[in-house]
Enzyme design. Structure first.
Site, PDB file in Angstrom:
ATOM      1  N   HIS A  67     -12.900 -43.842   3.974  1.00 56.37           N
ATOM      2  CA  HIS A  67     -13.003 -44.171   5.414  1.00 56.37           C
ATOM      3  C   HIS A  67     -13.526 -45.588   5.568  1.00 56.37           C
ATOM      4  O   HIS A  67     -14.672 -45.883   5.224  1.00 56.37           O
ATOM      5  CB  HIS A  67     -13.930 -43.179   6.118  1.00 56.37           C
ATOM      6  N   HIS A  69     -12.921 -49.654   7.874  1.00 53.58           N
ATOM      7  CA  HIS A  69     -12.320 -50.423   8.975  1.00 53.58           C
ATOM      8  C   HIS A  69     -12.102 -51.857   8.506  1.00 53.58           C
ATOM      9  O   HIS A  69     -13.016 -52.688   8.572  1.00 53.58           O
ATOM     10  CB  HIS A  69     -13.229 -50.407  10.209  1.00 53.58           C
ATOM     11  N   HIS A 220     -11.758 -39.578  13.618  1.00 55.56           N
ATOM     12  CA  HIS A 220     -13.189 -39.680  13.850  1.00 55.56           C
ATOM     13  C   HIS A 220     -13.529 -38.441  14.677  1.00 55.56           C
ATOM     14  O   HIS A 220     -12.989 -38.272  15.779  1.00 55.56           O
ATOM     15  CB  HIS A 220     -13.516 -40.931  14.648  1.00 55.56           C
ATOM     16  N   GLU A 223     -18.656 -37.636  15.951  1.00 62.07           N
ATOM     17  CA  GLU A 223     -19.633 -38.638  15.487  1.00 62.07           C
ATOM     18  C   GLU A 223     -20.691 -38.747  16.564  1.00 62.07           C
ATOM     19  O   GLU A 223     -20.687 -39.664  17.395  1.00 62.07           O
ATOM     20  CB  GLU A 223     -18.949 -39.991  15.238  1.00 62.07           C
ATOM     21  N   ASP A 319     -17.123 -46.993   5.461  1.00 68.15           N
ATOM     22  CA  ASP A 319     -16.945 -47.119   6.912  1.00 68.15           C
ATOM     23  C   ASP A 319     -16.974 -48.576   7.374  1.00 68.15           C
ATOM     24  O   ASP A 319     -16.002 -49.080   7.923  1.00 68.15           O
ATOM     25  CB  ASP A 319     -17.976 -46.268   7.669  1.00 68.15           C
ATOM     26  N   TRP A 325     -21.319 -52.535  13.605  1.00 69.38           N
ATOM     27  CA  TRP A 325     -21.999 -51.258  13.397  1.00 69.38           C
ATOM     28  C   TRP A 325     -22.937 -51.258  12.197  1.00 69.38           C
ATOM     29  O   TRP A 325     -23.813 -50.436  12.093  1.00 69.38           O
ATOM     30  CB  TRP A 325     -20.961 -50.140  13.223  1.00 69.38           C
TER      31      TRP A 325
HETATM   32 ZN   LIG Z   1     -14.970 -45.188  11.284  1.00 69.27          ZN
END
Ligand SMILES: [Zn+2]
Length: 432
Positions: A67, A69, A220, A223, A319, A325
């Protein structure tokens, strides 16, 4: 079995004394034209043009990041830093940035990160790609990176409607266009829709879209710290209804941390029946979850040991690395695994191998990579680590001495050690 006498073929490469996961003996691995052609306890060095003595160090095919991005990676501080540390402020910052970014800029950041990943022994990344901008610049850019990098790293792209599939008018057409352009997997964000009911409806529509196109699903999902965020139940239901068993992943599943134990005991059975893959992102979960708590603060990690116990496949993702984030990271899946070890208290010695499986073979199951294992006939993909056991891998996060892809060395790192000088006396320290 010993075929030592029968090597009439002259192999390109021989890896000597390799420690393979779950096997007590040291193996010799022969490589010819990019594939594993021999795997045995004894193979003479004379059978190959080149041999590398691994001296009992661990070998895995490669690490898998389930996972990620790639569109937001290495964008930290653009256009500003996340002050509250919450998921939602991160989404706002990304929203400001993504309207401005160019194709060239995304390709540059994602390619730079891929080099980090390769150096760290990551051989496959499942990356979500935001499909909420009309231009679909993110999609075009990451498709280019996927193709340019495929000799060195496998990239799977997930069409991710960051701002909601039903919440944003026209998002359904953009997501379909992304799939038409060649994105591999159908994504979603049911907890980001306006209501629970709309989240459930988004799951229904997206699973039907995936079934009609023969694609995998990775959403997702939940979350959130809200124990009543139960979209995973709906995801398991539609997976079964549409016969998508083993092709659907739920990413994050952090609400499960806060759910009632009785409800979870039913939920895990539903997930196991649907053969859902659970993907946990421990570095990001411990950072973003529990932000509305005072004390005690919840860890916000999903129930990994309980899912493994129930026969549910669990794998791990990084991630984010240096984005709105998460401000840290260096493409080290052992850092991710180490955080899972801590947060889930998987401290028994036998659990170290289970934790490493979540960034190796279990990741391959999530992504659907079938020729992953170190077996004769499979591609000659190896990461040689400066560690003798899975436990040492987690403890030391050791140097990746060699990264080998299809029989070719594509990355090398020096062994890690330090020298202490005490009262003029030099001593080497390698932390073992
Ligand atoms: Zn994510």
């Amino acid at each position: 079995m010993n075929h030592a006498g029968s090597f009439s073929i002259y192999m390109d490469l021989l890896l000597q004394n390799a420690k393979l996961p779950g096997k007590p003996e040291l193996y010799q691995i022969g490589v010819e034209r990019g594939r594993i052609v021999a795997l045995d306890l004894e193979i003479p060095a004379s059978a190959a043009a080149r041999s590398l003595d691994l001296a009992g160090n661990c070998v895995v095919p490669y690490f898998i990041d389930s996972h990620f991005h790639l569109d937001s990676v290495l964008s930290l501080g653009n256009p500003r830093f996340n002050q509250s540390g919450t998921l939602f402020e991160g989404i706002d910052i990304w929203g400001e940035f993504k309207a401005e970014i160019s194709h060239k800029e995304i390709v540059e950041r994602a390619s730079r990160y891929c080099k980090w990943a390769i150096a760290q022994g990551i051989g496959a990344i499942r990356s979500h790609v935001d499909v909420s901008e009309n231009s679909l610049t993110t999609v075009e850019a990451l498709l280019e990176v996927r193709d340019a990098m495929k000799e060195f790293i496998t990239i799977q792209l997930v069409a991710f409607p960051q701002d909601g599939y039903l919440r944003v008018p026209g998002q359904d057409q953009l997501l379909t266009r992304a799939l038409d352009m060649g994105v591999d997997v159908v994504g979603g964000i049911p907890h980001g829709e306006r209501t629970m009911a709309e989240g459930a409806e988004a799951i229904r529509q997206l699973c039907e879209l995936a079934a009609a196109r023969g694609l995998r699903v990775d959403m997702h999902c939940d979350e959130s710290d809200d124990p009543l965020s139960r979209h995973i139940e709906t995801l398991a239901f539609h997976t079964q209804r549409l016969g998508l068993h083993g092709r659907v992943s739920g990413s994050h599943l952090t609400s499960m941390h806060s759910m009632d134990n009785y409800y979870v005991s039913k939920l895990l059975t539903l997930m196991a029946e649907a053969q859902i893959h659970a993907i946990s992102n421990p570095l990001i979960n411990i950072t973003l979850q529990g932000r509305h708590d005072s004390y005690p603060k919840r860890r916000g990690i999903t129930r990994i040991p309980e899912m493994l116990e129930k026969g549910i496949n669990v794998s791990l993702g990084h991630d984010c690395v240096m984005d709105p984030w998460y401000a840290l990271g260096r493409a080290d899946m052992l850092e991710v695994a180490s955080m899972a070890w801590h947060l889930c208290q998987m401290t028994r010695l036998s659990q170290s191998e289970e934790v490493v499986e979540m960034i190796t073979s279990r990741g391959a199951a999530t992504l659907g990579i079938e020729d992953y294992q170190t077996e004769v006939g499979n591609p000659a993909n190896f990461v040689v680590l400066q560690a003798k056991t899975a436990h040492e891998m987690l403890r030391l996060k050791p140097s990746r001495l060699y990264v080998i892809r299809n029989g070719k060395i594509i990355a090398e790192s020096a062994p890690r050690h330090s020298t202490v000088i005490l009262a003029g006396q030099e001593t080497a320290v390698d932390f073992t």
